[in-house]
Design a protein around this motif. Structure first.
Motif, PDB file in Angstrom:
ATOM      1  N   ASP A  10       0.837  -1.196   0.000  1.00 29.89           N
ATOM      2  CA  ASP A  10       0.000   0.000   0.000  1.00 29.89           C
ATOM      3  C   ASP A  10       0.877   1.254   0.000  1.00 29.89           C
ATOM      4  N   VAL A  11       0.274   2.343  -0.430  1.00 32.16           N
ATOM      5  CA  VAL A  11       0.984   3.617  -0.524  1.00 32.16           C
ATOM      6  C   VAL A  11       0.902   4.328   0.808  1.00 32.16           C
ATOM      7  N   ARG A  12       2.034   4.765   1.319  1.00 26.57           N
ATOM      8  CA  ARG A  12       2.086   5.478   2.589  1.00 26.57           C
ATOM      9  C   ARG A  12       1.587   6.916   2.399  1.00 26.57           C
ATOM     10  N   ASP A  13       0.806   7.385   3.367  1.00 29.67           N
ATOM     11  CA  ASP A  13       0.334   8.771   3.392  1.00 29.67           C
ATOM     12  C   ASP A  13      -0.403   9.163   2.114  1.00 29.67           C
ATOM     13  N   ASP A  25      -2.549   6.838 -11.154  1.00 30.91           N
ATOM     14  CA  ASP A  25      -2.004   6.591 -12.492  1.00 30.91           C
ATOM     15  C   ASP A  25      -0.531   6.192 -12.433  1.00 30.91           C
ATOM     16  N   VAL A  26       0.233   6.889 -11.593  1.00 31.73           N
ATOM     17  CA  VAL A  26       1.654   6.563 -11.433  1.00 31.73           C
ATOM     18  C   VAL A  26       1.814   5.152 -10.875  1.00 31.73           C
ATOM     19  N   PHE A  67      11.431  -4.867  -4.917  1.00 26.32           N
ATOM     20  CA  PHE A  67      12.548  -3.942  -5.092  1.00 26.32           C
ATOM     21  C   PHE A  67      12.399  -3.159  -6.398  1.00 26.32           C
ATOM     22  N   ALA A  68      11.952  -3.824  -7.452  1.00 22.15           N
ATOM     23  CA  ALA A  68      11.750  -3.139  -8.733  1.00 22.15           C
ATOM     24  C   ALA A  68      10.680  -2.059  -8.620  1.00 22.15           C
ATOM     25  N   LEU A  69       9.656  -2.329  -7.827  1.00 24.20           N
ATOM     26  CA  LEU A  69       8.603  -1.332  -7.654  1.00 24.20           C
ATOM     27  C   LEU A  69       9.105  -0.132  -6.863  1.00 24.20           C
ATOM     28  N   SER A  74      10.256   5.388  -5.779  1.00 23.05           N
ATOM     29  CA  SER A  74      10.976   6.150  -4.742  1.00 23.05           C
ATOM     30  C   SER A  74      11.752   7.307  -5.349  1.00 23.05           C
ATOM     31  N   PRO A  75      11.930   8.386  -4.595  1.00 25.76           N
ATOM     32  CA  PRO A  75      11.377   8.625  -3.251  1.00 25.76           C
ATOM     33  C   PRO A  75      10.038   9.356  -3.269  1.00 25.76           C
ATOM     34  N   GLU A  76       9.519   9.667  -4.465  1.00 25.98           N
ATOM     35  CA  GLU A  76       8.288  10.466  -4.540  1.00 25.98           C
ATOM     36  C   GLU A  76       7.080   9.756  -3.946  1.00 25.98           C
ATOM     37  N   VAL A  77       7.000   8.451  -4.162  1.00 25.37           N
ATOM     38  CA  VAL A  77       5.870   7.665  -3.651  1.00 25.37           C
ATOM     39  C   VAL A  77       6.404   6.607  -2.698  1.00 25.37           C
ATOM     40  N   GLY A  78       6.033   6.711  -1.438  1.00 28.18           N
ATOM     41  CA  GLY A  78       6.477   5.737  -0.445  1.00 28.18           C
ATOM     42  C   GLY A  78       5.517   4.564  -0.379  1.00 28.18           C
ATOM     43  N   VAL A  79       6.054   3.345  -0.373  1.00 24.14           N
ATOM     44  CA  VAL A  79       5.220   2.147  -0.369  1.00 24.14           C
ATOM     45  C   VAL A  79       5.724   1.176   0.693  1.00 24.14           C
TER      46      VAL A  79
END
Length: 209
Positions: A10-13, A25-26, A67-69, A74-79
């Motif tokens: 899941d995406v943090r924040d 979309d990203v 790791f590929a994801l 990263s670092p724009e989208v934290g997962v």
């Protein structure tokens, strides 16, 4: 029932994202790209809101996919990720709905990540692995490796992530430097700070059965 390696992410924040449609979309684009790069039994896909799931045959494949994801987001989208292993039953072929110990293990793993993030000194935690097997000989070793990996990559800034992506793509230091508008020496300095060791560790995790 089929024994597989499951991944819940899941995406943090995500609720604080200024443009949730753009975030979606990203994320979906990254999931599609990673599913092609590291094929699994069931491709990574968004299941609800900012959560996504997928399954793999091998633990190494799941770790490589995770790791590929991170490499793409990263670092724009934290997962954060929970990785599980165990039997899975398909409840509905039409919708792809699944259940079973494999998914319960992945859920327990991501819940452990969320809890660890709140602990002093553990805020960099992003990944955990749980097996439904009573005695999984690699579980503790894999989690030890993931703790170290999370701690190391948490310190990477946007430029370092860009350099790592370039290295993974096999690009030269000169090409990476030109794209980032920095000197070739600056790229070499970051590479010399241990990046090859982190990538070698990721490759070794990817080889796990």
């Amino acid at each position: 029932m089929t024994s597989v390696v499951t991944v819940i992410g899941d995406v943090r924040d995500s609720r604080s994202a200024p443009d949730r449609q753009q975030l979606h979309d990203v994320l979906t684009l990254a999931l599609d790209e990673v599913s092609r790069e590291v094929p699994g039994r069931h491709a990574l896909r968004v299941t609800a809101g900012d959560e996504f799931q997928g399954t793999y045959v091998r633990l190494g494949e799941a770790l490589a996919g995770v790791f590929a994801l991170r490499l793409r987001l990263s670092p724009e989208v934290g997962v954060r990720f929970g990785i599980g292993r165990g039997d899975v039953t398909v409840l509905d072929e039409a919708t792809g709905t699944q259940d079973g110990p494999g998914w319960w293990s992945a859920r327990a793993a991501i819940d452990a990540v969320k809890a660890a993030e709140q602990e002093t000194g553990w805020s960099a935690t992003r990944t955990a692995y749980r097996s439904s097997q009573e005695s999984d000989p690699v579980q503790e070793a894999v989690n030890a490796a993931l703790v170290c990996q999370d701690l190391l990559v948490d310190s990477w800034d946007a430029r370092t992530w860009s350099i790592v992506r370039g290295i993974m793509q096999g690009r030269t230091h000169s090409d990476i430097a030109s794209e980032l508008g920095i000197s070739r020496q600056a790229v070499q300095q970051r590479r010399s700070a241990g990046l090859p060791m982190v990538l070698a560790a990721a490759d070794r995790l990817a080889s796990l059965p």
